[in-house]
Write an enzyme that holds these catalytic residues in place. Structure first.
Site, PDB file in Angstrom:
ATOM      1  N   TYR A  78       0.823  -1.218   0.000  1.00 41.03           N
ATOM      2  CA  TYR A  78       0.000   0.000   0.000  1.00 41.03           C
ATOM      3  C   TYR A  78       0.854   1.264   0.000  1.00 41.03           C
ATOM      4  O   TYR A  78       0.454   2.286  -0.525  1.00 41.03           O
ATOM      5  CB  TYR A  78      -0.890   0.048   1.256  1.00 41.03           C
ATOM      6  CG  TYR A  78      -2.217  -0.655   1.140  1.00 41.03           C
ATOM      7  CD1 TYR A  78      -2.286  -2.006   0.839  1.00 41.03           C
ATOM      8  CD2 TYR A  78      -3.405   0.037   1.355  1.00 41.03           C
ATOM      9  CE1 TYR A  78      -3.512  -2.651   0.758  1.00 41.03           C
ATOM     10  CE2 TYR A  78      -4.625  -0.600   1.283  1.00 41.03           C
ATOM     11  CZ  TYR A  78      -4.678  -1.945   0.986  1.00 41.03           C
ATOM     12  OH  TYR A  78      -5.891  -2.574   0.912  1.00 41.03           O
ATOM     13  N   LYS A  91       3.128 -15.269   2.308  1.00 42.57           N
ATOM     14  CA  LYS A  91       3.372 -15.998   1.058  1.00 42.57           C
ATOM     15  C   LYS A  91       4.880 -16.236   0.993  1.00 42.57           C
ATOM     16  O   LYS A  91       5.581 -15.785   0.075  1.00 42.57           O
ATOM     17  CB  LYS A  91       2.849 -15.158  -0.126  1.00 42.57           C
ATOM     18  CG  LYS A  91       2.827 -15.871  -1.452  1.00 42.57           C
ATOM     19  CD  LYS A  91       1.770 -16.959  -1.574  1.00 42.57           C
ATOM     20  CE  LYS A  91       1.924 -17.710  -2.877  1.00 42.57           C
ATOM     21  NZ  LYS A  91       1.045 -18.896  -2.979  1.00 42.57           N
ATOM     22  N   ASP A 128      -2.906 -18.168   0.291  1.00 38.28           N
ATOM     23  CA  ASP A 128      -3.901 -18.861  -0.549  1.00 38.28           C
ATOM     24  C   ASP A 128      -4.593 -19.964   0.247  1.00 38.28           C
ATOM     25  O   ASP A 128      -5.817 -20.109   0.219  1.00 38.28           O
ATOM     26  CB  ASP A 128      -3.264 -19.398  -1.854  1.00 38.28           C
ATOM     27  CG  ASP A 128      -1.950 -20.142  -1.630  1.00 38.28           C
ATOM     28  OD1 ASP A 128      -1.428 -20.115  -0.495  1.00 38.28           O
ATOM     29  OD2 ASP A 128      -1.436 -20.751  -2.591  1.00 38.28           O
ATOM     30  N   ASP A 143      -6.330  -7.062   4.339  1.00 38.18           N
ATOM     31  CA  ASP A 143      -7.475  -6.409   3.701  1.00 38.18           C
ATOM     32  C   ASP A 143      -8.377  -7.473   3.086  1.00 38.18           C
ATOM     33  O   ASP A 143      -9.595  -7.473   3.274  1.00 38.18           O
ATOM     34  CB  ASP A 143      -6.964  -5.440   2.622  1.00 38.18           C
ATOM     35  CG  ASP A 143      -8.096  -4.724   1.916  1.00 38.18           C
ATOM     36  OD1 ASP A 143      -9.022  -4.270   2.616  1.00 38.18           O
ATOM     37  OD2 ASP A 143      -8.058  -4.616   0.680  1.00 38.18           O
ATOM     38  N   ASP A 187     -12.280  -9.162   4.625  1.00 37.59           N
ATOM     39  CA  ASP A 187     -13.560  -9.131   3.900  1.00 37.59           C
ATOM     40  C   ASP A 187     -14.111 -10.551   3.788  1.00 37.59           C
ATOM     41  O   ASP A 187     -15.307 -10.782   3.949  1.00 37.59           O
ATOM     42  CB  ASP A 187     -13.380  -8.561   2.476  1.00 37.59           C
ATOM     43  CG  ASP A 187     -13.655  -7.058   2.414  1.00 37.59           C
ATOM     44  OD1 ASP A 187     -13.399  -6.363   3.417  1.00 37.59           O
ATOM     45  OD2 ASP A 187     -14.129  -6.586   1.359  1.00 37.59           O
TER      46      ASP A 187
END
Ligand code: IPM
Ligand code: MN
Length: 373
Positions: A142, A189, A221, A245, A249
């Site tokens: 970000y 990751k 993942d 983020d 959700d």
């Protein structure tokens, strides 16, 4: 207690939902004898329209000198659909997080017993889920260097983390785990990204300082899959900015609606409280948005200042509203209430210390036929 609270309603449904939180704060102040001074300021698309900047200096200064910020939501379709826009509403929130040093974003994900059938996931999968996501908020992709070549055919965003940035949030995550089920899952990751391998090393070292806490590692993942296959396995999830983020959700599906998920963003000096949902522009001004995420963010604000009795009073009132079906249409298509009605009910339930049964006609609610707007 005296608290100065900056209120940044922002865009879309932000003003409607944060107004319900103001009602709740006023009620809490009245009952518990606190003084909350609430001052409003512009942020987001509305701030761009009025001042040209998504985070005017006046707003930033107000936030810096306040004890806490209560944030609505940010974003507007006229920017979402225009990748060429020079200035974007989201820059306001990102700059605010950075300027206030809000490096840890805390997002609780819970399955409410009365809402188990609202979730598209099976009851037996989600029942008993109770996790806390610690999302790093001021670093990573970000905030890394952004590049685009001259003819705008190649672009990149750098994902950079320092040991210091990882340690300061990891400490918070470990401490939180100690008050819960003593488990931290680092989502990364590390099979691909160098920055993730740094996270693993730093977190592994730090774990020595918290011998009672079990540390587990998951690739993002797989974590995305585990989140809906077996969410009960998680206690505290620790992760970098963008992974957090995305999986938060995803986590909102467990609770049945993104309209329920609250968050706190904290740093060493400042704190900001906001629902995790976006500005939901289609619902703007229609009095249909769920105010619960904002109200629960207010409960997190109260907790932050050790007003635990006050925070519990808010949560109890929210639970009561949900139990009795005093909810917006995202939670019950057949019988629902307006945003302000739900806010009034919750504020009233706090005032009557949970005894506000004369407030509405429950027969209608239980027949599943009522619509109160
Ligand atoms: C969130 C939002 C923000 C983010 C946007 C509005 C910049 O999605 O708080 O989760 O990506 O952090
Ligand atoms: Mn998000």
């Amino acid at each position: 207690m005296r608290l100065k609270i900056a209120l940044l309603p922002g865009d879309g449904i932000g003003p409607e939902v944060s107004q319900q939180s103001v009602k709740v704060l006023n009620t809490i102040a009245e009952i518990f004898g606190h003084h909350f001074e609430i001052e409003e300021a512009l942020v987001g698309a509305i701030a761009i329209d009025e001042t040209g900047s998504p985070l005017p200096e006046k707003t930033l200064n107000l936030c810096k000198k306040s004890d806490a910020v209560l944030f609505g939501s940010i974003g507007d379709p006229k920017y979402d659909n225009n990748p060429n826009a020079k200035v974007r509403p989201e820059q306001g929130l990102l700059r605010l997080r950075k300027e206030l040093g809000l490096f840890a974003n805390i997002r609780p994900v819970k399955a409410y017993p009365t809402l188990l059938d609202q979730s598209p996931l099976k009851r037996n999968i989600i029942e008993g889920t109770d996790m806390l996501i610690y999302r790093e908020l001021t670093g990573g992709i970000y905030f890394g260097e952004k590049k685009i070549n001259e003819d705008a055919t190649v672009a990149s965003d750098l994902c950079e983390y320092s040991q210091f940035e990882i340690e300061r949030i990891a400490h918070l995550a470990f401490k939180a785990a100690q008050t819960r089920s003593n488990k931290v899952t680092l989502v990364d990751k590390a099979n691909v990204l160098e920055s993730s391998r740094l996270w693993r090393r730093v977190v592994t070292n730090l774990a020595n300082e918290y011998p009672g806490v079990i540390v587990d590692f998951l690739f993002v993942d797989n974590a995305a899959m585990q989140m809906i296959l077996n969410p009960k396995q998680f206690d505290v999830i620790l992760t970098e900015n963008m992974f957090g983020d995305i999986i938060s959700d995803e986590g909102s599906v467990i609770g049945g609606s993104i309209g329920l998920l609250a968050s706190a963003s904290v740093g060493y000096e400042n704190a900001l409280f906001e629902p995790i949902h976006g500005s939901y522009p289609q619902a703007k001004g229609k009095n249909i948005a769920n105010p619960v995420a904002s109200i629960l963010s207010t409960a997190m604000l109260l907790d932050h200042f050790d007003l635990t009795e006050e925070a519990s009073a808010v949560r109890r009132a929210v639970e009561k509203a949900i139990e009795l079906g005093i909810v917006t249409s995202d939670l019950n298509k057949d019988s629902y209430f307006g945003t302000d009605y739900v806010g009034d009910y919750i504020a009233n339930a706090i005032l009557n210390k949970g005894d506000s049964d004369n407030y509405i006609n429950y027969e209608n609610v239980h027949l599943g036929k009522s619509v109160f707007m």
